[in-house]
Write a protein that holds these residues in place. Structure first.
Motif, PDB file in Angstrom:
ATOM      1  N   GLY A 111     -48.982  53.631 -48.436  1.00  0.00           N
ATOM      2  CA  GLY A 111     -49.918  52.926 -49.308  1.00  0.00           C
ATOM      3  C   GLY A 111     -51.117  53.779 -49.643  1.00  0.00           C
ATOM      4  N   ALA A 112     -52.159  53.650 -48.829  1.00  0.00           N
ATOM      5  CA  ALA A 112     -53.427  54.335 -49.098  1.00  0.00           C
ATOM      6  C   ALA A 112     -53.250  55.843 -49.190  1.00  0.00           C
ATOM      7  CB  ALA A 112     -54.440  53.987 -48.015  1.00  0.00           C
ATOM      8  N   ALA A 113     -52.409  56.394 -48.315  1.00  0.00           N
ATOM      9  CA  ALA A 113     -52.258  57.855 -48.296  1.00  0.00           C
ATOM     10  C   ALA A 113     -51.682  58.347 -49.616  1.00  0.00           C
ATOM     11  CB  ALA A 113     -51.357  58.279 -47.132  1.00  0.00           C
ATOM     12  N   VAL A 114     -50.743  57.585 -50.178  1.00  0.00           N
ATOM     13  CA  VAL A 114     -50.135  57.972 -51.455  1.00  0.00           C
ATOM     14  C   VAL A 114     -51.172  57.916 -52.573  1.00  0.00           C
ATOM     15  CG1 VAL A 114     -48.479  57.240 -53.215  1.00  0.00           C
ATOM     16  CG2 VAL A 114     -47.783  57.355 -50.806  1.00  0.00           C
ATOM     17  N   ASP A 115     -51.939  56.830 -52.615  1.00  0.00           N
ATOM     18  CA  ASP A 115     -52.969  56.697 -53.654  1.00  0.00           C
ATOM     19  C   ASP A 115     -53.976  57.838 -53.554  1.00  0.00           C
ATOM     20  OD1 ASP A 115     -51.718  54.402 -54.398  1.00  0.00           O
ATOM     21  OD2 ASP A 115     -53.114  53.050 -53.395  1.00  0.00           O
ATOM     22  N   GLU A 116     -54.354  58.142 -52.311  1.00  0.00           N
ATOM     23  CA  GLU A 116     -55.347  59.184 -52.080  1.00  0.00           C
ATOM     24  C   GLU A 116     -54.823  60.551 -52.530  1.00  0.00           C
ATOM     25  OE1 GLU A 116     -56.891  60.887 -48.029  1.00  0.00           O
ATOM     26  OE2 GLU A 116     -57.218  58.711 -48.089  1.00  0.00           O
ATOM     27  N   ALA A 117     -53.558  60.844 -52.187  1.00  0.00           N
ATOM     28  CA  ALA A 117     -52.977  62.144 -52.543  1.00  0.00           C
ATOM     29  C   ALA A 117     -52.866  62.284 -54.065  1.00  0.00           C
ATOM     30  CB  ALA A 117     -51.614  62.317 -51.880  1.00  0.00           C
TER      31      ALA A 117
END
Ligand SMILES: Nc1ncnc2c1ncn2[C@@H]1O[C@H](COP(=O)(O)OP(=O)(O)OP(=O)(O)O)[C@@H](O)[C@H]1O
Ligand SMILES: [Mg+2]
Length: 243
Positions: A111-117
């Motif tokens: 979730g968040a990690a994908v958006d951040e990347a």
């Protein structure tokens, strides 16, 4: 897993392809939390070295260690990021699906990690775009997002900023520096001299060997020049051109 030794170690590494010794006896240790640059002419062995260090290929003799673990080792892959020289992404998937795939493959949150990347590489608004239809530079950016989406401890980048525009290159570098400050070890190859100069340390590779190592400043001094490009020509063996 605690590790107080070098982040990366090569011990007598050799990789032969038939008569070609692509890596011809390399031994070095890279302490953690720094950015290392691999410099050297085309065909000098940089990509082969990275493939050995990441465990993507087996050495002919010698061995490589990452975080104290002898490579190849599946157990440590979740702590390693690798951006290949070609684009290692799936063209039929969207940008977002690619990033989620790599996050899931390494057991990271999707979730968040994908958006951040995706945000980091300025592709947040292209998450639903089929990767194969992105521009060359955008695909490069997506490859970087996929290499670091699982927040690896050691990050290998094979010519990461080829085709990336200058503005985004500056942003990449700000991120690389903050990752290193937080303890991530980064090993990158590059032919871009101003980029090489931003590395904490450079390893100059020629004909499968590390023939010089040090800061950009130290290598310039060793080559007797003010200019890293001239130092490159010096170490590449073309001393006359460099003079
Ligand atoms: N799979 C392979 N089979 C045969 N030869 C190979 C293979 N991979 C690399 N080589 C050879 O090993 C040598 C080193 O190649 P490598 O890709 O490591 O160079 P490089 O330093 O990354 O070059 P570049 O700057 O062009 O990316 C070259 O002579 C290359 O042809
Ligand atoms: Mg290469």
């Amino acid at each position: 897993m605690m590790n107080y030794g070098p982040a990366v170690r090569a011990d007598g590494l050799v990789k032969r392809f038939g008569p070609v010794a692509a890596v011809d006896g390399m031994s070095f240790e890279l302490p953690p939390g720094r950015i290392y640059g691999l410099l050297g002419p085309n065909g000098s062995g940089k990509t082969t070295l990275i493939r050995l260090l990441t465990g993507m290929t087996h050495p002919t003799t010698g061995h490589a260690e990452v975080l104290g673990v002898r490579m190849p080792d599946r157990g440590i892959l979740g702590r390693i990021g690798y951006m290949t020289q070609g684009d290692g992404i799936y063209p039929a998937l969207t940008a977002g699906e690619n990033a989620r795939f790599f996050a899931a493959a390494y057991g990271a949150d999707t979730g968040a990690a994908v958006d951040e990347a995706l945000a980091l590489v300025d592709l947040a608004d292209r998450a639903r775009t089929i990767a194969g239809t992105l521009s060359g530079g955008q695909r490069r950016r997506l490859s970087l997002a996929c290499a670091l989406v699982h927040r690896p401890t050691v990050l290998f980048l094979d010519e990461p900023t080829v085709g990336v525009d200058p503005l985004l290159r500056v942003q990449f570098w700000a991120h690389f520096r903050s990752l290193a400050d937080a303890g991530t070890t980064i090993v990158m190859s590059s032919h871009v001299m101003d980029e090489a100069d931003r590395c904490d340390e450079l390893l100059f590779v020629r004909a499968g060997k590390v023939i010089a190592r040090g800061t950009g400043e130290a290598l310039r001094a060793e080559a007797g020049t003010q200019d890293l490009e001239a130092a490159f020509l010096h170490f590449a063996g073309d001393a006359e051109v460099a003079a």
